[in-house]
Design an enzyme around this catalytic site. Structure first.
Site, PDB file in Angstrom:
ATOM      1  N   LYS A  31      53.713  18.548  -6.756  1.00 38.03           N
ATOM      2  CA  LYS A  31      53.775  17.109  -7.178  1.00 38.03           C
ATOM      3  C   LYS A  31      54.216  16.892  -8.631  1.00 38.03           C
ATOM      4  CE  LYS A  31      50.143  14.127  -7.518  1.00 38.03           C
ATOM      5  NZ  LYS A  31      50.122  13.257  -8.659  1.00 38.03           N
ATOM      6  N   ASN A  32      53.211  17.677  -9.517  1.00 37.92           N
ATOM      7  CA  ASN A  32      53.285  17.251 -10.982  1.00 37.92           C
ATOM      8  C   ASN A  32      54.343  17.954 -11.708  1.00 37.92           C
ATOM      9  OD1 ASN A  32      51.181  15.546 -10.639  1.00 37.92           O
ATOM     10  ND2 ASN A  32      49.743  16.591 -11.555  1.00 37.92           N
ATOM     11  N   ARG A 101      52.008   5.352 -11.827  1.00 40.05           N
ATOM     12  CA  ARG A 101      51.733   5.526 -13.280  1.00 40.05           C
ATOM     13  C   ARG A 101      52.864   6.356 -13.500  1.00 40.05           C
ATOM     14  NH1 ARG A 101      50.298   8.509 -16.866  1.00 40.05           N
ATOM     15  NH2 ARG A 101      49.545   7.648 -18.610  1.00 40.05           N
ATOM     16  N   CYS A 125      43.763   3.443 -13.835  1.00 41.18           N
ATOM     17  CA  CYS A 125      43.658   3.499 -12.714  1.00 41.18           C
ATOM     18  C   CYS A 125      42.067   4.068 -12.359  1.00 41.18           C
ATOM     19  CB  CYS A 125      44.596   4.786 -12.061  1.00 41.18           C
ATOM     20  SG  CYS A 125      44.312   6.188 -12.935  1.00 41.18           S
ATOM     21  N   ARG A 130      44.040   5.697 -19.164  1.00 44.28           N
ATOM     22  CA  ARG A 130      45.542   6.195 -18.870  1.00 44.28           C
ATOM     23  C   ARG A 130      46.616   5.429 -20.033  1.00 44.28           C
ATOM     24  NH1 ARG A 130      45.895   8.591 -13.799  1.00 44.28           N
ATOM     25  NH2 ARG A 130      47.336  10.102 -14.811  1.00 44.28           N
ATOM     26  N   ILE A 132      49.442   5.123 -23.107  1.00 46.60           N
ATOM     27  CA  ILE A 132      50.786   5.919 -23.289  1.00 46.60           C
ATOM     28  C   ILE A 132      50.889   5.718 -24.786  1.00 46.60           C
ATOM     29  CG2 ILE A 132      51.348   5.400 -21.041  1.00 46.60           C
ATOM     30  CD1 ILE A 132      53.282   3.161 -21.989  1.00 46.60           C
ATOM     31  N   ASP A 133      49.953   5.582 -25.600  1.00 47.27           N
ATOM     32  CA  ASP A 133      50.440   5.385 -27.008  1.00 47.27           C
ATOM     33  C   ASP A 133      51.152   6.820 -27.716  1.00 47.27           C
ATOM     34  OD1 ASP A 133      47.784   6.526 -26.542  1.00 47.27           O
ATOM     35  OD2 ASP A 133      47.407   6.621 -28.595  1.00 47.27           O
ATOM     36  N   LEU A 134      50.756   8.048 -27.248  1.00 51.36           N
ATOM     37  CA  LEU A 134      51.508   9.149 -27.538  1.00 51.36           C
ATOM     38  C   LEU A 134      52.766   9.328 -27.109  1.00 51.36           C
ATOM     39  CD1 LEU A 134      48.459  11.568 -26.934  1.00 51.36           C
ATOM     40  CD2 LEU A 134      49.075  10.822 -29.085  1.00 51.36           C
ATOM     41  N   ASP A 314      42.176  18.248 -12.458  1.00 52.44           N
ATOM     42  CA  ASP A 314      42.425  17.874 -11.422  1.00 52.44           C
ATOM     43  C   ASP A 314      41.636  18.758 -10.154  1.00 52.44           C
ATOM     44  OD1 ASP A 314      45.898  17.278 -12.047  1.00 52.44           O
ATOM     45  OD2 ASP A 314      44.304  16.307 -12.395  1.00 52.44           O
ATOM     46  N   ILE A 336      38.621  15.114 -19.903  1.00 53.28           N
ATOM     47  CA  ILE A 336      39.943  14.656 -19.930  1.00 53.28           C
ATOM     48  C   ILE A 336      40.139  12.980 -19.599  1.00 53.28           C
ATOM     49  CG2 ILE A 336      42.342  14.838 -18.971  1.00 53.28           C
ATOM     50  CD1 ILE A 336      41.617  17.314 -20.533  1.00 53.28           C
ATOM     51  N   ARG A 406      49.012  10.687  -1.522  1.00 51.54           N
ATOM     52  CA  ARG A 406      49.821  10.615  -2.825  1.00 51.54           C
ATOM     53  C   ARG A 406      49.919  12.060  -3.339  1.00 51.54           C
ATOM     54  NH1 ARG A 406      47.532   7.757  -7.407  1.00 51.54           N
ATOM     55  NH2 ARG A 406      49.574   8.298  -8.402  1.00 51.54           N
TER      56      ARG A 406
HETATM   57  C1  EPZ Z   1      49.032  14.550 -15.901  1.00 51.87           C
HETATM   58  O1  EPZ Z   1      48.692  13.157 -16.191  1.00 51.87           O
HETATM   59  C2  EPZ Z   1      48.899  14.685 -14.361  1.00 51.87           C
HETATM   60  N1  EPZ Z   1      49.973  13.837 -13.675  1.00 51.87           N
HETATM   61  C3  EPZ Z   1      47.471  14.314 -13.762  1.00 51.87           C
HETATM   62  O2  EPZ Z   1      47.392  14.659 -12.590  1.00 51.87           O
HETATM   63  C4  EPZ Z   1      46.709  15.254 -14.817  1.00 51.87           C
HETATM   64  O3  EPZ Z   1      45.134  14.958 -14.456  1.00 51.87           O
HETATM   65  C5  EPZ Z   1      46.843  15.129 -16.098  1.00 51.87           C
HETATM   66  O4  EPZ Z   1      48.116  15.341 -16.818  1.00 51.87           O
HETATM   67  C6  EPZ Z   1      46.057  16.053 -17.081  1.00 51.87           C
HETATM   68  O5  EPZ Z   1      46.322  17.369 -16.746  1.00 51.87           O
HETATM   69  C7  EPZ Z   1      51.100  14.243 -13.384  1.00 51.87           C
HETATM   70  O6  EPZ Z   1      51.711  15.180 -13.978  1.00 51.87           O
HETATM   71  C8  EPZ Z   1      51.917  13.096 -12.567  1.00 51.87           C
HETATM   72  P1  EPZ Z   1      47.666  13.270 -19.940  1.00 51.87           P
HETATM   73  P2  EPZ Z   1      48.975  12.589 -17.559  1.00 51.87           P
HETATM   74  O7  EPZ Z   1      48.875  12.553 -20.583  1.00 51.87           O
HETATM   75  O8  EPZ Z   1      50.380  12.967 -18.052  1.00 51.87           O
HETATM   76  C9  EPZ Z   1      44.947  10.333 -22.656  1.00 51.87           C
HETATM   77  C10 EPZ Z   1      46.815  14.305 -10.205  1.00 51.87           C
HETATM   78  O9  EPZ Z   1      45.621  14.188  -9.836  1.00 51.87           O
HETATM   79  N2  EPZ Z   1      46.188   9.770 -23.227  1.00 51.87           N
HETATM   80  O10 EPZ Z   1      47.458  14.788 -20.165  1.00 51.87           O
HETATM   81  O11 EPZ Z   1      49.016  11.242 -17.693  1.00 51.87           O
HETATM   82  C11 EPZ Z   1      44.717   9.618 -21.148  1.00 51.87           C
HETATM   83  O12 EPZ Z   1      44.296   8.422 -21.115  1.00 51.87           O
HETATM   84  C12 EPZ Z   1      46.998  13.694 -11.922  1.00 51.87           C
HETATM   85  O13 EPZ Z   1      47.841  14.910  -9.849  1.00 51.87           O
HETATM   86  C13 EPZ Z   1      46.148   8.985 -24.024  1.00 51.87           C
HETATM   87  O14 EPZ Z   1      45.094   8.752 -24.818  1.00 51.87           O
HETATM   88  O15 EPZ Z   1      47.867  13.088 -18.262  1.00 51.87           O
HETATM   89  C14 EPZ Z   1      43.676  10.861 -20.571  1.00 51.87           C
HETATM   90  O16 EPZ Z   1      42.580  10.619 -20.647  1.00 51.87           O
HETATM   91  C15 EPZ Z   1      45.830  12.840 -12.114  1.00 51.87           C
HETATM   92  N3  EPZ Z   1      47.619   8.590 -24.781  1.00 51.87           N
HETATM   93  C16 EPZ Z   1      44.284  11.955 -21.117  1.00 51.87           C
HETATM   94  O17 EPZ Z   1      45.089  11.817 -22.398  1.00 51.87           O
HETATM   95  C17 EPZ Z   1      48.711   8.951 -24.116  1.00 51.87           C
HETATM   96  O18 EPZ Z   1      49.721   8.622 -24.634  1.00 51.87           O
HETATM   97  C18 EPZ Z   1      45.065  12.964 -20.200  1.00 51.87           C
HETATM   98  O19 EPZ Z   1      46.363  12.667 -20.165  1.00 51.87           O
HETATM   99  C19 EPZ Z   1      48.545   9.898 -23.009  1.00 51.87           C
HETATM  100  C20 EPZ Z   1      47.368  10.308 -22.511  1.00 51.87           C
END
Ligand code: EPZ
Length: 433
Positions: A31-32, A101, A125, A130, A132-134, A314, A336, A406
């Protein structure tokens, strides 16, 4: 939603536990990996064929969004074809943003293609804020102008130019969004502190199959040299390492023996290490694994979730279920997501002895879990409750199964194939409430 799977928020899973799983299962596509690759198909000037795409709610939402912005998109027998040429709009509808998302992955491709994208803050969620500032900071570094009006985000860029972008956290989504925006930018982009997940490597392979020049995925520095255009391609997505890990944990928790086919052991080294510490037997081939256990799992002193290649967040809920049945005390630390322990309360209702203190869970193993009614709060928590039901004595009913749909293609059929006593039923009583 136009495509399969046929799911309904009233569905429940009814599980009669206590039977060891046994047999062979083929793992479906990731999926990811598929979600960012589907978003990236917007960058192609020709038809894109993507293989090994699972039938999941999130995939169908992504396809609905691609159709909504004008693409033709079909999903037949795990093959998706996308005709991106007809896409005209760069506005992601709020309703669809809210549904998933991961729509945020469309920012990079839409900005690169149309020079403009309008979307909405995806919102938090069950597992956390979650942010998206980065993502936004990376796109701004490439030359985007971002205006936030309430929850609406308007992102414009007359042209995108390569830049050095330093991520202060290896965000998977931010790394992917920046890669997809940079492939058509002018000049070189370096992402320093990039996420290293296998799904990032799959995206790099896909982009390069379209004619992009991306290198370094899998390390913490990814380099992208912009090109003028990208062509269609035919690409196969990697197997889902989290689905593989879920099946491995279920085999161990039910003291069974299961062979996984079409899997990538090299994507699961940290899980394999943790399961072996718990006394689970794992034999490895290049795309196959045999996982078994005959006795009670051993406690594992401490497991900490961290960015890949460390232990994946995950799989935290699923492994916690196994440790809840172990012969001692284990500690699981979640670093995380700030809200990813919602499965603990439900596991305790099944007889588990788990105490949470901030982002640490103290798990005192018990000899047996007992079936009861539980509720899935999010995707992986739901999967953990299914594992608990398969291992427990008696009947477990898991509600709010749409969370699980999902990320798992008909989870009940997957576990029935290896001897699990699990059926999906419609909760008629709720229809009239
Ligand atoms: C991806 O989510 C995966 N989803 C998640 O899988 C997975 O848990 C996560 O990576 C970590 O491995 C998909 O790929 C669709 P992150 P993502 O950006 O990209 C913070 C599942 O169960 N953050 O690495 O959203 C954020 O709040 C899902 O399949 C910021 O602060 O993960 C979180 O605490 C759940 N600012 C941490 O980083 C940002 O701009 C990890 O987020 C972005 C993220």
């Amino acid at each position: 939603m136009s495509g399969n799977p046929e799911v309904n928020p009233l569905d429940n899973l009814v599980i009669e536990g206590g039977r060891p799983l046994s047999g062979t299962i083929r793992i479906h596509g990731a999926k990811n990996a598929a979600l960012p690759i589907l978003a990236a198909s917007l960058l192609a000037e020709g038809k894109v064929t993507i293989r090994n795409v699972p039938r999941l709610l999130d995939i169908e939402v992504m396809l609905d969004i691609l159709r909504d912005i004008g693409c033709q998109a079909r999903h037949q027998d795990s093959v998706v074809t996308v005709e991106p040429a007809a896409a005209t709009s760069s506005h992601i509808p709020e309703t669809l943003m809210r549904k998933m998302r991961s729509s945020v992955f469309l920012m990079g491709p839409l900005l690169a293609r149309f020079g403009e994208v309008q979307l909405y803050q995806p919102g938090g969620c069950a597992i956390g804020e979650r942010k998206i500032d980065l993502h936004l900071r990376g796109l701004t570094a490439l030359g985007a102008n971002i205006r936030e009006k309430g929850s609406r985000i308007v992102c414009t860029a007359r042209k995108l130019s390569g830049a050095e972008i330093i991520l202060d956290f290896p965000s998977v989504g931010a790394t992917e969004n920046i890669m997809m925006a940079a492939v058509l930018a002018q000049g070189r982009t370096s992402i320093v502190g990039a996420a290293r997940e296998p799904e990032i490597q799959d995206l790099q392979q896909f982009l390069n199959a379209m004619g992009a020049k991306v290198s370094g995925a899998g390390t913490d520095i990814i380099t992208i040299d912009g090109v003028s255009s990208l062509s269609g391609c035919d690409y196969e997505v990697i197997p889902d390492r989290i689905v593989s890990g879920t099946v491995m944990v279920a085999a161990a928790a039910t003291r069974g023996e299961v062979t996984l086919e079409n899997t990538r052991p090299d994507h699961l080294t940290s899980l394999i290490h943790a399961l072996r510490r718990a006394g689970v037997q794992i034999d490895i081939g290049n795309d196959i694994m045999k996982v078994g256990s005959t006795g009670r799992p051993k406690a594992v002193e401490r497991i900490v979730t961290s960015p890949y290649p460390a232990f994946p967040t995950d799989l935290q809920a699923q492994v916690m279920t196994l440790l809840a049945l172990s012969d001692g005390v284990s500690i699981m630390k979640e670093t995380i997501f700030e809200g990813r322990f919602k499965h603990v309360e439900e596991l305790c209702r099944m007889g588990a002895d788990i105490r949470v203190d901030l982002n640490n869970a103290f798990i005192r193993g018990v000899p047996q879990l007992y079936g009861t009614n539980v509720e899935a709060t999010d995707l992986r928590a739901g999967a953990a409750l299914v594992i608990a039901g398969l291992a427990a004595q008696g009947r477990t009913v898991v509600e709010q199964v749409h969370h699980i749909d999902r990320g798992y293609d008909r989870i009940e059929e997957m576990f029935r194939q290896i001897g699990g006593n699990i059926v999906r039923e419609r909760n008629a009583s709720k229809v009239f409430s």
